[in-house]
Motif scaffolding. Sequence first.
Motif: not given
Length: 107
Positions: A68-83
């Motif tokens: 329930t209440e699912l969200e897609v998240d970045h493993l490595v945040p964009i702000a920290k160099g993630g893609t």
Amino acid sequence: MPRAKSICLTARCPRVTVRAGRCETHAPPPRTWRTSARNKNRPGDFHSRRATVLARDRFTCQRCGSKTELEVDHLVPIAKGGTWELSNLWVLCATCHRQKTYYEDRA
């Protein structure tokens, strides 16, 4: 029946209105859609990527197993160099996402 012409709402301007009760000189600029800074670099196919990640992770939070209440998240945040690559996206429930974000901000 045509609408009666009216004068500009700006003080001492006798010109005929064109938009928002003002003449061409005093009319506000037409609205343009603004992209928030947060989503400025988001790829145009984000919604299809989101659907792909949800299906790949079987509509289940990858931390607690909630569905329930699912969200897609970045493993490595964009702000920290993630893609925005699929390999950097995973599914979390809202609670796990909040916890992960809280601890990332403190690190």
